[in-house]
Scaffold this active site. Structure first.
Site, mmCIF file in Angstrom:
data_model
loop_
_atom_site.group_PDB
_atom_site.id
_atom_site.type_symbol
_atom_site.label_atom_id
_atom_site.label_comp_id
_atom_site.label_asym_id
_atom_site.label_seq_id
_atom_site.Cartn_x
_atom_site.Cartn_y
_atom_site.Cartn_z
ATOM 1 N N GLY A 203 0.950 -2.829 -6.965
ATOM 2 C CA GLY A 203 0.323 -1.588 -6.533
ATOM 3 C C GLY A 203 1.255 -0.418 -6.773
ATOM 4 O O GLY A 203 2.450 -0.585 -7.053
ATOM 5 N N ASN B 167 -9.473 9.080 4.949
ATOM 6 C CA ASN B 167 -9.937 7.967 4.112
ATOM 7 C C ASN B 167 -11.449 7.758 4.169
ATOM 8 O O ASN B 167 -12.118 7.796 3.130
ATOM 9 C CB ASN B 167 -9.178 6.690 4.481
ATOM 10 C CG ASN B 167 -7.864 6.564 3.752
ATOM 11 O OD1 ASN B 167 -7.802 6.142 2.620
ATOM 12 N ND2 ASN B 167 -6.790 6.973 4.411
ATOM 13 N N ASN C 106 -5.395 8.741 8.713
ATOM 14 C CA ASN C 106 -6.192 7.874 7.834
ATOM 15 C C ASN C 106 -7.631 7.722 8.310
ATOM 16 O O ASN C 106 -8.544 7.574 7.495
ATOM 17 C CB ASN C 106 -5.543 6.496 7.733
ATOM 18 C CG ASN C 106 -4.315 6.483 6.854
ATOM 19 O OD1 ASN C 106 -4.166 7.329 5.968
ATOM 20 N ND2 ASN C 106 -3.411 5.546 7.077
ATOM 21 N N ALA D 220 2.032 7.764 -4.938
ATOM 22 C CA ALA D 220 2.285 7.238 -6.280
ATOM 23 C C ALA D 220 0.958 6.967 -6.973
ATOM 24 O O ALA D 220 -0.053 6.704 -6.327
ATOM 25 C CB ALA D 220 3.120 5.964 -6.214
ATOM 26 N N LYS E 225 -0.236 8.006 12.000
ATOM 27 C CA LYS E 225 -0.774 7.833 10.651
ATOM 28 C C LYS E 225 -2.209 7.321 10.699
ATOM 29 O O LYS E 225 -3.036 7.693 9.859
ATOM 30 C CB LYS E 225 0.098 6.867 9.846
ATOM 31 C CG LYS E 225 -0.335 6.795 8.379
ATOM 32 C CD LYS E 225 0.653 6.062 7.512
ATOM 33 C CE LYS E 225 0.213 6.084 6.048
ATOM 34 N NZ LYS E 225 1.125 5.354 5.159
ATOM 35 N N GLY F 224 4.345 -0.065 -4.293
ATOM 36 C CA GLY F 224 5.281 -1.159 -4.526
ATOM 37 C C GLY F 224 6.067 -0.984 -5.811
ATOM 38 O O GLY F 224 7.283 -1.202 -5.848
ATOM 39 N N SER G 166 -7.020 6.546 -0.995
ATOM 40 C CA SER G 166 -7.117 5.149 -1.450
ATOM 41 C C SER G 166 -8.494 4.566 -1.167
ATOM 42 O O SER G 166 -9.031 3.802 -1.970
ATOM 43 C CB SER G 166 -6.037 4.300 -0.771
ATOM 44 O OG SER G 166 -6.160 4.352 0.637
#
Length: 299
Positions: free
Chosen positions: A19, A188, A184, A125, A180, A22, A250
């Site tokens: 991912g 999300n 989220n 990322a 967090k 990672g 995500s």
């Protein structure tokens, strides 16, 4: 005269999966001179382009002395089960994912000498074929979750500070996880539901819904022993919406590509804990049902 203890040698690290976060961690660690390998479903040599350089990662092999597990929340227990036969008796495991609930699942799976950690991060990322980009500079919070972790604290902190630093070490990860989770639980599912970038949630038409979601999460967090100010939490959520305006969450990406989402560990966890404490959370409940329905239709 007492002497300072000698620095503990750096651990060899394995990263689970490929991912974006990672691989970002793996690339930064390798560039800093760490011995890093990848634990993949199909073991193979992986070449990744990062910061204009080609980096190669060997497949991980036993015994594994330290492992970062930055996988989706629903894949954590399976990943740990797969890793267990390859882990050294004093291996260190660092969990890192969105949502809550996996710590309680993983702890009983480990041997007495296995150190367990949780790292929550705000780094961003983006992974593309054979490439990973660092799209958002952030910071991380790290906590040891058992006594076996504290034995290797210096080495784990050193590695995670390189991988996803700057890292703040805390004795209790729960407040950071609830903070967090509140972020989220808004960004999300709403971006997934409306198929939009994070920044679109700044529109006035979403404000009342966002405020209601945050208020409910804060009530549940307080009942669980982690009180949060609804006003300051709302301001934090709005700042994150603004600072990540161009990003796709995500969950939006997962739903758009027909993948399973982490809704169960995010909104699902809020609803589960609310039921346990007999708290009404109608806005989170409705959002959970909507995302689960969309996921069922697409996944």
């Amino acid at each position: 005269m007492a002497q300072n203890p000698a620095p503990q040698p750096a651990l060899s690290w394995s990263i689970v999966g490929q991912g974006a976060i990672g691989l970002l961690a793996a690339c930064r660690m390798q560039q800093a001179g760490f011995d890093v390998s990848l634990w993949l479903r199909t073991p193979r040599l992986l070449t990744i382009k990062f910061a204009h350089r080609q980096l190669q990662f060997q497949p991980a092999s036993a015994p594994i002395s330290a492992v970062l597990i930055p996988v989706k929340s629903y894949a954590v227990t399976e990943a740990v089960q797969t890793l267990l036969p390859a882990m050294a008796s004093d291996a260190q495991l660092v969990l890192s994912h969105n949502g809550m609930g996996t710590i309680e699942q993983v702890k009983p799976m480990l041997a007495p000498g296995h150190g367990l950690w949780f790292l929550t991060t705000t780094h961003g990322a983006l992974k593309q074929p054979d490439t990973v980009q660092h799209t958002g500079t952030g910071s991380s919070t790290l906590a040891a979750l058992n006594n076996a972790a504290k034995v290797k604290q210096q080495q784990v902190l050193q590695a995670m500070d390189i991988a996803l630093g700057p890292v703040t070490l805390t004795d209790n990860i729960q407040p950071a996880l609830w903070q967090k989770l509140a972020i989220n639980a808004v960004i999300n599912p709403l971006t997934a539901l409306y198929n939009c970038r994070n920044g679109e949630l700044a529109a006035q038409k979403y404000h009342q819904h966002i405020e209601a979601l945050v208020t409910e999460v804060c009530k549940v967090a307080a009942a669980c022993g982690y009180p949060m100010s609804a006003h300051s939490t709302l301001q934090t959520v709005l700042r994150v919406i603004s600072s990540t305006a161009q990003n796709f969450s995500s969950m939006q990406q997962d739903l758009a590509h027909g993948r399973r989402t982490e809704i169960d560990a995010i909104t699902g966890y809020v609803v589960q804990q609310a039921a346990h404490h007999n708290i009404s959370v109608p806005h989170n409940q409705a959002l959970l049902e909507q995302i689960l329905l969309r996921q069922q239709q697409r996944y």
